[in-house]
Design a protein around this motif. Structure first.
Motif, mmCIF file in Angstrom:
data_model
loop_
_atom_site.group_PDB
_atom_site.id
_atom_site.type_symbol
_atom_site.label_atom_id
_atom_site.label_comp_id
_atom_site.label_asym_id
_atom_site.label_seq_id
_atom_site.Cartn_x
_atom_site.Cartn_y
_atom_site.Cartn_z
ATOM 1 N N TRP A 9 90.810 -5.480 16.144
ATOM 2 C CA TRP A 9 90.569 -4.801 17.418
ATOM 3 C C TRP A 9 91.759 -3.938 17.839
ATOM 4 O O TRP A 9 91.590 -2.902 18.466
ATOM 5 C CB TRP A 9 90.175 -5.815 18.492
ATOM 6 C CG TRP A 9 88.764 -6.261 18.268
ATOM 7 C CD1 TRP A 9 88.353 -7.439 17.706
ATOM 8 C CD2 TRP A 9 87.589 -5.498 18.509
ATOM 9 N NE1 TRP A 9 86.991 -7.449 17.597
ATOM 10 C CE2 TRP A 9 86.492 -6.279 18.093
ATOM 11 C CE3 TRP A 9 87.343 -4.235 19.049
ATOM 12 C CZ2 TRP A 9 85.177 -5.826 18.193
ATOM 13 C CZ3 TRP A 9 86.034 -3.784 19.154
ATOM 14 C CH2 TRP A 9 84.977 -4.573 18.731
ATOM 15 N N LEU A 12 91.337 -0.678 15.983
ATOM 16 C CA LEU A 12 90.311 0.142 16.647
ATOM 17 C C LEU A 12 90.834 0.699 17.969
ATOM 18 O O LEU A 12 90.542 1.840 18.329
ATOM 19 C CB LEU A 12 89.034 -0.665 16.857
ATOM 20 C CG LEU A 12 88.271 -1.015 15.589
ATOM 21 C CD1 LEU A 12 87.122 -1.972 15.891
ATOM 22 C CD2 LEU A 12 87.770 0.239 14.879
ATOM 23 N N TYR A 13 91.630 -0.092 18.678
ATOM 24 C CA TYR A 13 92.261 0.366 19.921
ATOM 25 C C TYR A 13 93.176 1.562 19.647
ATOM 26 O O TYR A 13 93.154 2.565 20.363
ATOM 27 C CB TYR A 13 93.033 -0.799 20.547
ATOM 28 C CG TYR A 13 94.065 -0.396 21.569
ATOM 29 C CD1 TYR A 13 93.699 -0.092 22.872
ATOM 30 C CD2 TYR A 13 95.414 -0.321 21.219
ATOM 31 C CE1 TYR A 13 94.651 0.277 23.807
ATOM 32 C CE2 TYR A 13 96.368 0.034 22.151
ATOM 33 C CZ TYR A 13 95.987 0.339 23.434
ATOM 34 O OH TYR A 13 96.928 0.712 24.356
ATOM 35 N N ALA A 16 90.987 4.517 18.880
ATOM 36 C CA ALA A 16 90.266 4.954 20.080
ATOM 37 C C ALA A 16 91.178 5.677 21.063
ATOM 38 O O ALA A 16 90.761 6.625 21.724
ATOM 39 C CB ALA A 16 89.611 3.753 20.766
ATOM 40 N N THR A 17 92.419 5.248 21.164
ATOM 41 C CA THR A 17 93.317 5.834 22.159
ATOM 42 C C THR A 17 94.184 6.966 21.610
ATOM 43 O O THR A 17 94.644 7.812 22.370
ATOM 44 C CB THR A 17 94.235 4.755 22.773
ATOM 45 O OG1 THR A 17 94.977 4.108 21.728
ATOM 46 C CG2 THR A 17 93.426 3.730 23.543
ATOM 47 N N TYR A 109 91.867 -5.480 23.911
ATOM 48 C CA TYR A 109 91.636 -4.359 22.995
ATOM 49 C C TYR A 109 90.160 -4.053 22.858
ATOM 50 O O TYR A 109 89.742 -2.895 22.870
ATOM 51 C CB TYR A 109 92.230 -4.655 21.609
ATOM 52 C CG TYR A 109 93.725 -4.865 21.591
ATOM 53 C CD1 TYR A 109 94.585 -4.099 22.358
ATOM 54 C CD2 TYR A 109 94.282 -5.859 20.794
ATOM 55 C CE1 TYR A 109 95.949 -4.304 22.339
ATOM 56 C CE2 TYR A 109 95.657 -6.065 20.763
ATOM 57 C CZ TYR A 109 96.476 -5.290 21.539
ATOM 58 O OH TYR A 109 97.827 -5.494 21.501
ATOM 59 N N LYS A 110 89.357 -5.102 22.733
ATOM 60 C CA LYS A 110 87.913 -4.929 22.563
ATOM 61 C C LYS A 110 87.305 -4.225 23.782
ATOM 62 O O LYS A 110 86.483 -3.325 23.639
ATOM 63 C CB LYS A 110 87.250 -6.282 22.343
ATOM 64 C CG LYS A 110 85.796 -6.206 21.987
ATOM 65 C CD LYS A 110 85.235 -7.576 21.649
ATOM 66 C CE LYS A 110 83.791 -7.480 21.246
ATOM 67 N NZ LYS A 110 83.229 -8.786 20.872
ATOM 68 N N VAL A 113 88.188 -0.512 23.656
ATOM 69 C CA VAL A 113 87.428 0.145 22.590
ATOM 70 C C VAL A 113 85.986 0.347 23.030
ATOM 71 O O VAL A 113 85.424 1.433 22.856
ATOM 72 C CB VAL A 113 87.502 -0.663 21.270
ATOM 73 C CG1 VAL A 113 86.495 -0.160 20.257
ATOM 74 C CG2 VAL A 113 88.912 -0.604 20.705
ATOM 75 N N LYS A 117 83.995 4.002 23.404
ATOM 76 C CA LYS A 117 83.002 4.305 22.366
ATOM 77 C C LYS A 117 82.011 5.382 22.778
ATOM 78 O O LYS A 117 81.612 6.179 21.973
ATOM 79 C CB LYS A 117 82.236 3.047 21.960
ATOM 80 C CG LYS A 117 82.844 2.360 20.779
ATOM 81 C CD LYS A 117 81.928 1.271 20.276
ATOM 82 C CE LYS A 117 82.520 0.640 19.039
ATOM 83 N NZ LYS A 117 81.739 -0.505 18.611
ATOM 84 N N PRO A 123 84.774 5.289 15.113
ATOM 85 C CA PRO A 123 85.825 4.813 14.209
ATOM 86 C C PRO A 123 85.525 5.175 12.775
ATOM 87 O O PRO A 123 84.429 5.476 12.401
ATOM 88 C CB PRO A 123 85.807 3.308 14.410
ATOM 89 C CG PRO A 123 84.473 2.989 14.990
ATOM 90 C CD PRO A 123 83.997 4.225 15.682
#
Length: 123
Positions: A9, A12-13, A16-17, A109-110, A113, A117, A123
């Motif tokens: 996560w 992915l964070y 995403a950022t 983090y989840k 994300v 999304k 991703p």
């Protein structure tokens, strides 16, 4: 929650950022596998493992190259953020920490994300 799940996560964070594009060559997820690469490797200590100031999107080529030759990634970081920030990041290697609370960290983090999304991010 495990450290591995937390890393999933966190990665992915980071994407995403900070974007799904290699900070060194500009390749995107359509052109390469984009990973979360550490400027200062985790082998210097746990302080770097989940440090958002140390981790950036990298294609798999540049992330693996960094293991053999870290100068290009350091140069990118220095050009982007300056000497002082790189020096502060490097000095953290003397700070000893033990990561605990993976569950809370993973949830944070989840959540971020999931919120991002829907904003043209994949991703």
């Amino acid at each position: 929650m495990s450290k591995a799940n937390c890393w999933k996560w966190f990665r992915l964070y980071i994407l995403a950022t900070k974007g799904c594009k290699c900070v060194q060559c500009g390749k995107t997820t359509e052109e390469a596998i984009i990973q979360a690469g550490h400027v200062i490797t985790k082998s210097y200590g746990n302080i770097y493992y989940f440090n958002r100031f140390d981790v950036f999107p990298q294609c798999s080529y540049h992330n693996s190259l960094h293991n053999r030759d870290n100068i290009p990634y350091f140069a990118w970081y220095r050009n982007t953020f300056g000497d002082k920030r790189l020096d502060r990041l490097y000095e953290l290697r003397h700070k000893k920490i033990k990561w605990v609370g993976y569950e809370a960290r993973t949830k944070r983090y989840k959540k971020i994300v999931e919120q991002l999304k829907g904003k043209n991010w994949k991703p």
